[in-house]
Design a protein around this motif. Structure first.
Motif, PDB file in Angstrom:
ATOM      1  N   VAL A   4     -21.003   6.771  41.310  1.00 48.72           N
ATOM      2  CA  VAL A   4     -20.051   7.795  41.766  1.00 48.72           C
ATOM      3  C   VAL A   4     -20.766   8.845  42.605  1.00 48.72           C
ATOM      4  O   VAL A   4     -20.242   9.272  43.643  1.00 48.72           O
ATOM      5  CB  VAL A   4     -19.294   8.419  40.572  1.00 48.72           C
ATOM      6  CG1 VAL A   4     -18.420   9.579  41.033  1.00 48.72           C
ATOM      7  CG2 VAL A   4     -18.452   7.370  39.859  1.00 48.72           C
ATOM      8  N   PHE A  59     -15.522   9.401  34.084  1.00 47.30           N
ATOM      9  CA  PHE A  59     -14.482   9.198  35.094  1.00 47.30           C
ATOM     10  C   PHE A  59     -13.629  10.455  35.210  1.00 47.30           C
ATOM     11  O   PHE A  59     -13.324  10.910  36.317  1.00 47.30           O
ATOM     12  CB  PHE A  59     -13.577   8.017  34.718  1.00 47.30           C
ATOM     13  CG  PHE A  59     -13.934   6.724  35.389  1.00 47.30           C
ATOM     14  CD1 PHE A  59     -13.500   6.443  36.678  1.00 47.30           C
ATOM     15  CD2 PHE A  59     -14.672   5.769  34.723  1.00 47.30           C
ATOM     16  CE1 PHE A  59     -13.804   5.242  37.292  1.00 47.30           C
ATOM     17  CE2 PHE A  59     -14.982   4.566  35.321  1.00 47.30           C
ATOM     18  CZ  PHE A  59     -14.545   4.296  36.609  1.00 47.30           C
ATOM     19  N   TYR A  81     -13.270  12.683  38.476  1.00 44.35           N
ATOM     20  CA  TYR A  81     -11.932  12.766  39.049  1.00 44.35           C
ATOM     21  C   TYR A  81     -11.551  14.230  39.294  1.00 44.35           C
ATOM     22  O   TYR A  81     -11.114  14.598  40.390  1.00 44.35           O
ATOM     23  CB  TYR A  81     -10.910  12.096  38.131  1.00 44.35           C
ATOM     24  CG  TYR A  81      -9.497  12.253  38.612  1.00 44.35           C
ATOM     25  CD1 TYR A  81      -8.945  11.334  39.492  1.00 44.35           C
ATOM     26  CD2 TYR A  81      -8.715  13.342  38.208  1.00 44.35           C
ATOM     27  CE1 TYR A  81      -7.649  11.487  39.958  1.00 44.35           C
ATOM     28  CE2 TYR A  81      -7.426  13.496  38.680  1.00 44.35           C
ATOM     29  CZ  TYR A  81      -6.898  12.575  39.553  1.00 44.35           C
ATOM     30  OH  TYR A  81      -5.620  12.743  40.022  1.00 44.35           O
ATOM     31  N   ALA A  90      -9.990   3.798  39.378  1.00 47.46           N
ATOM     32  CA  ALA A  90     -10.635   2.786  38.534  1.00 47.46           C
ATOM     33  C   ALA A  90      -9.761   1.555  38.525  1.00 47.46           C
ATOM     34  O   ALA A  90      -8.529   1.664  38.513  1.00 47.46           O
ATOM     35  CB  ALA A  90     -10.807   3.312  37.108  1.00 47.46           C
ATOM     36  N   TYR A 123     -16.592  -1.538  34.583  1.00 44.62           N
ATOM     37  CA  TYR A 123     -15.787  -0.510  35.229  1.00 44.62           C
ATOM     38  C   TYR A 123     -16.020  -0.637  36.720  1.00 44.62           C
ATOM     39  O   TYR A 123     -17.147  -0.828  37.173  1.00 44.62           O
ATOM     40  CB  TYR A 123     -16.187   0.892  34.769  1.00 44.62           C
ATOM     41  CG  TYR A 123     -15.646   1.240  33.417  1.00 44.62           C
ATOM     42  CD1 TYR A 123     -14.305   1.548  33.245  1.00 44.62           C
ATOM     43  CD2 TYR A 123     -16.474   1.277  32.300  1.00 44.62           C
ATOM     44  CE1 TYR A 123     -13.796   1.877  31.996  1.00 44.62           C
ATOM     45  CE2 TYR A 123     -15.974   1.604  31.050  1.00 44.62           C
ATOM     46  CZ  TYR A 123     -14.636   1.894  30.916  1.00 44.62           C
ATOM     47  OH  TYR A 123     -14.136   2.222  29.683  1.00 44.62           O
ATOM     48  N   GLY A 135      -8.763   7.803  38.089  1.00 42.57           N
ATOM     49  CA  GLY A 135      -9.967   7.974  37.288  1.00 42.57           C
ATOM     50  C   GLY A 135      -9.734   8.862  36.067  1.00 42.57           C
ATOM     51  O   GLY A 135     -10.431   8.734  35.057  1.00 42.57           O
ATOM     52  N   VAL A 179      -8.613   6.696  32.765  1.00 44.01           N
ATOM     53  CA  VAL A 179      -9.454   5.635  32.200  1.00 44.01           C
ATOM     54  C   VAL A 179      -9.582   5.867  30.696  1.00 44.01           C
ATOM     55  O   VAL A 179      -9.789   7.000  30.254  1.00 44.01           O
ATOM     56  CB  VAL A 179     -10.846   5.628  32.869  1.00 44.01           C
ATOM     57  CG1 VAL A 179     -11.788   4.684  32.145  1.00 44.01           C
ATOM     58  CG2 VAL A 179     -10.718   5.240  34.323  1.00 44.01           C
TER      59      VAL A 179
END
Length: 178
Positions: free
Chosen positions: A91, A123, A127, A139, A147, A174, A177
């Motif tokens: 990320v 996540f 996000y 995701a 993932y 995201g 998740v």
């Protein structure tokens, strides 16, 4: 509602086969544009790699699996579900394309940070951070227990949802998740 096929044909000269009118190829091109915001050259490179891979692939090859391999660590990622270190790195790598550095609410270089973290929390943090700058972390589910995801501009959320449905990608924000 915009037709992705029409956008593909009218805006881009990519040797699209008018007779076959391959809607999957048109959708893949649109996906690449969405996950490479502001970088049509990267999208074009990935599209060329996709086309080449598909000519060599078996007839029943899933186009999304091919795309996942082509974009990995450049415009998307796929990491083991238990590897929070790799998730943070992936990320961060994608966010760096826009000179963004995620505030993970701790030091992800410290192993102790990962002891108390799971992928869903990471996540969600990413996000929320990216949303402040007009980006959305997505995701999507893989069959391998990994993932996977990518980042788009927030203004493209609805087209991304529609496109994911058309390509049969089980995708969510995201922040959703689990």
């Amino acid at each position: 509602m915009t037709s992705f096929d029409d956008d593909f044909d009218s805006e881009h000269d990519l040797d699209h086969d008018e007779e076959s009118g391959d809607p999957v190829e048109a959708r893949i091109w649109h996906l690449l544009l969405l996950i490479n915001p502001g970088d049509e050259d990267m999208a074009m490179q990935q599209f060329a790699a996709y086309r080449e891979a598909m000519t060599e692939a078996a007839e029943d090859t899933d186009p999304v699996e091919v795309i996942a391999r082509i974009i990995d660590w450049r415009s998307g990622f796929q990491v083991d579900a238990d590897d929070t270190h790799a998730l943070v790195q992936a990320v961060d790598e994608l966010a760096a394309r826009w000179n963004l550095s995620i505030d993970w609410n701790g030091d992800p270089d410290d192993d102790d940070f990962h002891d108390d973290m799971d992928a869903a929390s990471l996540f969600s943090t990413a996000y929320d951070y990216l949303a402040q700058f007009g980006y959305t972390l997505w995701a999507w589910e893989t069959d391998e227990g990994n993932y996977a995801g990518w980042i788009t501009q927030t203004r493209d959320n609805e087209p991304m949802r529609e496109l994911a449905t058309d390509l049969r990608i089980n995708m969510r924000l995201g922040s959703d998740v689990t």
